[in-house]
Scaffold this motif. Structure first.
Motif, PDB file in Angstrom:
ATOM      1  N   THR A 170       0.867  -1.018   0.145  1.00 40.08           N
ATOM      2  CA  THR A 170       0.125  -0.125   0.146  1.00 40.08           C
ATOM      3  C   THR A 170       0.914   1.228   0.030  1.00 40.08           C
ATOM      4  OG1 THR A 170      -1.683  -1.188   1.140  1.00 40.08           O
ATOM      5  CG2 THR A 170      -1.745   1.247   1.129  1.00 40.08           C
ATOM      6  N   MET A 171       2.005   1.183   0.802  1.00 41.13           N
ATOM      7  CA  MET A 171       2.907   2.428   0.853  1.00 41.13           C
ATOM      8  C   MET A 171       3.580   2.705  -0.599  1.00 41.13           C
ATOM      9  SD  MET A 171       6.332   2.617   2.777  1.00 41.13           S
ATOM     10  CE  MET A 171       5.561   1.955   4.504  1.00 41.13           C
ATOM     11  N   ARG A 172       4.005   1.610  -1.245  1.00 38.09           N
ATOM     12  CA  ARG A 172       4.483   1.767  -2.533  1.00 38.09           C
ATOM     13  C   ARG A 172       3.351   2.382  -3.581  1.00 38.09           C
ATOM     14  NH1 ARG A 172       8.750  -0.589  -5.327  1.00 38.09           N
ATOM     15  NH2 ARG A 172       9.113  -2.082  -3.494  1.00 38.09           N
ATOM     16  N   ARG A 173       2.193   1.933  -3.515  1.00 41.37           N
ATOM     17  CA  ARG A 173       1.158   2.149  -4.503  1.00 41.37           C
ATOM     18  C   ARG A 173       0.898   3.747  -4.276  1.00 41.37           C
ATOM     19  NH1 ARG A 173      -2.349  -1.090  -3.107  1.00 41.37           N
ATOM     20  NH2 ARG A 173      -3.510   0.523  -1.768  1.00 41.37           N
ATOM     21  N   ALA A 174       0.781   4.165  -2.912  1.00 44.32           N
ATOM     22  CA  ALA A 174       0.253   5.540  -2.642  1.00 44.32           C
ATOM     23  C   ALA A 174       1.543   6.469  -2.852  1.00 44.32           C
ATOM     24  CB  ALA A 174       0.194   5.549  -1.163  1.00 44.32           C
ATOM     25  N   ALA A 175       2.696   6.086  -2.752  1.00 50.31           N
ATOM     26  CA  ALA A 175       4.012   6.702  -2.894  1.00 50.31           C
ATOM     27  C   ALA A 175       3.806   7.143  -4.479  1.00 50.31           C
ATOM     28  CB  ALA A 175       5.124   6.275  -2.692  1.00 50.31           C
ATOM     29  N   GLN A 176       3.875   6.101  -5.409  1.00 50.60           N
ATOM     30  CA  GLN A 176       3.585   6.351  -6.717  1.00 50.60           C
ATOM     31  C   GLN A 176       2.434   7.214  -7.181  1.00 50.60           C
ATOM     32  OE1 GLN A 176       3.105   2.353  -8.197  1.00 50.60           O
ATOM     33  NE2 GLN A 176       5.270   2.164  -8.151  1.00 50.60           N
ATOM     34  N   GLN A 177       1.327   7.244  -6.540  1.00 49.09           N
ATOM     35  CA  GLN A 177       0.069   8.197  -6.488  1.00 49.09           C
ATOM     36  C   GLN A 177       0.370   9.424  -6.362  1.00 49.09           C
ATOM     37  OE1 GLN A 177      -2.914   6.174  -4.501  1.00 49.09           O
ATOM     38  NE2 GLN A 177      -3.336   4.551  -6.431  1.00 49.09           N
ATOM     39  N   MET A 178       1.232   9.647  -5.117  1.00 51.61           N
ATOM     40  CA  MET A 178       1.601  11.011  -4.745  1.00 51.61           C
ATOM     41  C   MET A 178       2.657  11.624  -5.249  1.00 51.61           C
ATOM     42  SD  MET A 178       0.714  10.016  -0.852  1.00 51.61           S
ATOM     43  CE  MET A 178       1.113  11.589   0.026  1.00 51.61           C
TER      44      MET A 178
END
Length: 252
Positions: A170-178
């Motif tokens: 989830t961290m990786r996905r959120a970081a990419q989106q942000m």
């Protein structure tokens, strides 16, 4: 050395010490401003369900403890340690309070079962001081942390870290989106922003209270331990504050 020379030496030494202190203070202030600009820029550009955003501009850089109003009811507090708290709605029952109570206890270094504490399996690990790339490695399900959690968790692999107990994927996905690069440190302000992003994404487009509760409980299982009324109140406050939670830091 004469008394006069000794006096001159002492005066010069004192001046040098003061100069170093002044330089350190300037560097700390500059670093604080850089953190403020970085996180506020990302938050201002992030789409919000309510269409809010940081209206009225950022204004002056806040001093520690100063609360600045962003025009939408959600203030920003600059803390004495240089971190930043995104203001939210109200006191008891707020989104931040529920998250603090049911997930990471307001500790930005929290690991599963508080294993980061003295005597714990990962004592001394400080996620808030690690980069995202370092955390991607640390939270690899096949790594030491992932395997250890599985042993403690009836075989279920999970790699939660930080105040929001965000798992690695989830961290990786959120970081990419942000738009957060791998060398971004998982600081308290970054964690707060990531939690806001995840909650906002879960709630986006939902109008039914039941659907909203289900969405947030799927993101944070700890919310399954609070009543529907409490969660509804927290959601209302979160949305009214332009999808920003209150500060997660525990009250000492």
């Amino acid at each position: 050395m004469s008394i006069a020379s000794l006096g001159a030496f002492a005066e010069g030494f004192a001046g040098s010490v003061q100069s170093k202190r002044d330089r350190k203070a300037r560097e700390e202030d500059s670093a604080r401003k850089d953190r403020w600009l970085d996180i506020m820029e990302k938050e201002a550009n992030r789409p919000l369900q309510s269409g809010g955003g940081m209206s009225g501009g950022m204004g002056a850089f806040p001093n520690p403890g100063q609360l600045t109003n962003s025009g939408g009811g959600a203030g920003v507090t600059a803390n004495a340690d240089g971190s930043i708290s995104l203001g939210g709605a109200g006191a008891g029952g707020s989104f931040a309070e529920l998250l603090r109570r049911t997930e990471g206890a307001g500790d930005y270094d929290t690991l599963f079962s508080h294993a980061q504490r003295d005597g714990g399996r990962f004592a001394g690990v400080r996620p808030s001081q690690m980069t995202l790339d370092e955390l991607y490695t640390f939270t690899d399900p096949k790594g030491d942390y992932g395997r250890w959690v599985a042993q403690q968790n009836n075989g279920t692999v999970a790699t939660p870290v930080g105040a929001g107990q965000i798992v690695g994927s989830t961290m990786r996905r959120a970081a990419q989106q942000m738009g957060l690069s791998g060398d971004t440190r998982f600081t308290p302000e970054v964690q707060d922003a990531m939690i806001n992003h995840l909650a906002s994404a879960r709630l986006r487009g939902l109008n039914d209270p039941v659907a909203k509760r289900r969405a947030l409980r799927n993101e944070w299982h700890g919310f399954r331990n609070v009543s529907d009324a409490e969660l509804d109140n927290a959601i209302s406050g979160f949305e009214a504050s332009n999808n920003r939670m209150g500060a997660l830091r525990p009250v000492s």
